[in-house]
Motif scaffolding. Sequence first.
Motif, PDB file in Angstrom:
ATOM      1  N   ALA A  19      -4.075  -4.723   5.397  1.00 22.85           N
ATOM      2  CA  ALA A  19      -4.136  -5.955   4.613  1.00 22.85           C
ATOM      3  C   ALA A  19      -2.908  -6.811   4.932  1.00 22.85           C
ATOM      4  CB  ALA A  19      -4.170  -5.611   3.118  1.00 22.85           C
ATOM      5  N   PRO A  20      -2.990  -8.122   4.717  1.00 25.22           N
ATOM      6  CA  PRO A  20      -1.832  -8.985   4.965  1.00 25.22           C
ATOM      7  C   PRO A  20      -0.582  -8.561   4.202  1.00 25.22           C
ATOM      8  CG  PRO A  20      -3.795 -10.324   4.725  1.00 25.22           C
ATOM      9  CD  PRO A  20      -4.185  -8.898   4.370  1.00 25.22           C
ATOM     10  N   SER A  21      -0.735  -7.819   3.118  1.00 23.69           N
ATOM     11  CA  SER A  21       0.429  -7.362   2.337  1.00 23.69           C
ATOM     12  C   SER A  21       1.319  -6.408   3.131  1.00 23.69           C
ATOM     13  CB  SER A  21      -0.029  -6.690   1.040  1.00 23.69           C
ATOM     14  OG  SER A  21      -0.828  -5.550   1.333  1.00 23.69           O
ATOM     15  N   LEU A  22       0.831  -5.840   4.232  1.00 27.58           N
ATOM     16  CA  LEU A  22       1.628  -4.926   5.057  1.00 27.58           C
ATOM     17  C   LEU A  22       2.414  -5.674   6.140  1.00 27.58           C
ATOM     18  CD1 LEU A  22      -0.800  -1.890   5.432  1.00 27.58           C
ATOM     19  CD2 LEU A  22       1.206  -2.101   3.975  1.00 27.58           C
ATOM     20  N   ARG A  23       2.396  -7.001   6.080  1.00 30.45           N
ATOM     21  CA  ARG A  23       3.132  -7.819   7.053  1.00 30.45           C
ATOM     22  C   ARG A  23       4.602  -7.413   7.081  1.00 30.45           C
ATOM     23  NH1 ARG A  23       5.355 -12.382   5.735  1.00 30.45           N
ATOM     24  NH2 ARG A  23       6.234 -13.590   7.388  1.00 30.45           N
ATOM     25  N   SER A  25       5.784  -4.638   8.234  1.00 33.81           N
ATOM     26  CA  SER A  25       5.946  -3.185   8.277  1.00 33.81           C
ATOM     27  C   SER A  25       5.462  -2.661   9.630  1.00 33.81           C
ATOM     28  CB  SER A  25       5.135  -2.519   7.153  1.00 33.81           C
ATOM     29  OG  SER A  25       3.749  -2.512   7.474  1.00 33.81           O
ATOM     30  N   ASP A  28       1.892  -3.722  10.328  1.00 34.19           N
ATOM     31  CA  ASP A  28       1.544  -5.139  10.370  1.00 34.19           C
ATOM     32  C   ASP A  28       0.360  -5.353  11.314  1.00 34.19           C
ATOM     33  OD1 ASP A  28       1.542  -7.906  10.245  1.00 34.19           O
ATOM     34  OD2 ASP A  28       3.533  -8.158  11.098  1.00 34.19           O
ATOM     35  N   GLU A 141      -3.005   4.243  -1.364  1.00 35.85           N
ATOM     36  CA  GLU A 141      -2.729   3.005  -0.633  1.00 35.85           C
ATOM     37  C   GLU A 141      -3.979   2.133  -0.537  1.00 35.85           C
ATOM     38  OE1 GLU A 141      -0.841   3.766   3.155  1.00 35.85           O
ATOM     39  OE2 GLU A 141       0.722   5.004   2.223  1.00 35.85           O
ATOM     40  N   GLU A 144      -4.578   0.512  -3.930  1.00 36.25           N
ATOM     41  CA  GLU A 144      -3.664  -0.600  -4.220  1.00 36.25           C
ATOM     42  C   GLU A 144      -3.910  -1.812  -3.327  1.00 36.25           C
ATOM     43  OE1 GLU A 144       0.308   0.648  -1.627  1.00 36.25           O
ATOM     44  OE2 GLU A 144       0.203   1.197  -3.735  1.00 36.25           O
ATOM     45  N   GLY A 145      -4.849  -1.709  -2.393  1.00 35.81           N
ATOM     46  CA  GLY A 145      -5.236  -2.850  -1.571  1.00 35.81           C
ATOM     47  C   GLY A 145      -4.487  -3.001  -0.260  1.00 35.81           C
ATOM     48  N   SER A 146      -3.797  -1.952   0.203  1.00 33.63           N
ATOM     49  CA  SER A 146      -3.064  -2.047   1.462  1.00 33.63           C
ATOM     50  C   SER A 146      -3.967  -1.929   2.691  1.00 33.63           C
ATOM     51  CB  SER A 146      -1.994  -0.948   1.535  1.00 33.63           C
ATOM     52  OG  SER A 146      -1.024  -1.150   0.540  1.00 33.63           O
TER      53      SER A 146
END
Length: 190
Positions: A19-23, A25, A28, A141, A144-146
């Motif tokens: 997901a974009p939330s892992l940008r 990392s 990414d 994970e 939580e939407g990752s």
Amino acid sequence: MDADPVGAGKLTGKLLVAAPSLRGSTFDRAVILMLSHDGDGALGVMVNKPTEVLVGDVLPRWISVVSEPGVVFQGGPVSLDSALGLVAVGGNDEPLGIRRVRGRLGVVDLDTPAEIIEPAVTAMRVFAGYAGWAPDQLEGEIDEGSWYVVDSEPGDAFRTDAQDLWPVVLRRQGGQLALIATFPADPSMN
């Protein structure tokens, strides 16, 4: 969303799409092919992170078997000093030195002589390291939407344009996931 719920069964053979939330990392824009998922945890490899290292420089006997672009891929952040071979098997048999994961996909024992493996496979990639999760960690994970969990297609792990796989996989899902594919790599440039 169009992603499978975690409780729908094992994730082996599925793709995890970051997901974009892992940008920012290690994950990414990662696309991870899940090689195992059970009560002991989960293991997969990032299929869209080619390195500059040529397979011939580290595993020269596999150069005639490995698919283009002929480089080692970063499989994940765990055990980067170890290599894992992923293959597409041509027939219905489980050839010597290969453990089928799902369908045509298999993991090859890199200690097996390449000349034994070569006639049995239609594609091969070598990965440095892997992505691994403890029991229930990956499920948390996903909850939580990752990660988005989607079906893989036979050629996903062996694309020559692997670095472009993240938006390709999201676009083919349709709906909201297809919209996420348009998320810019650097949102500040939007």
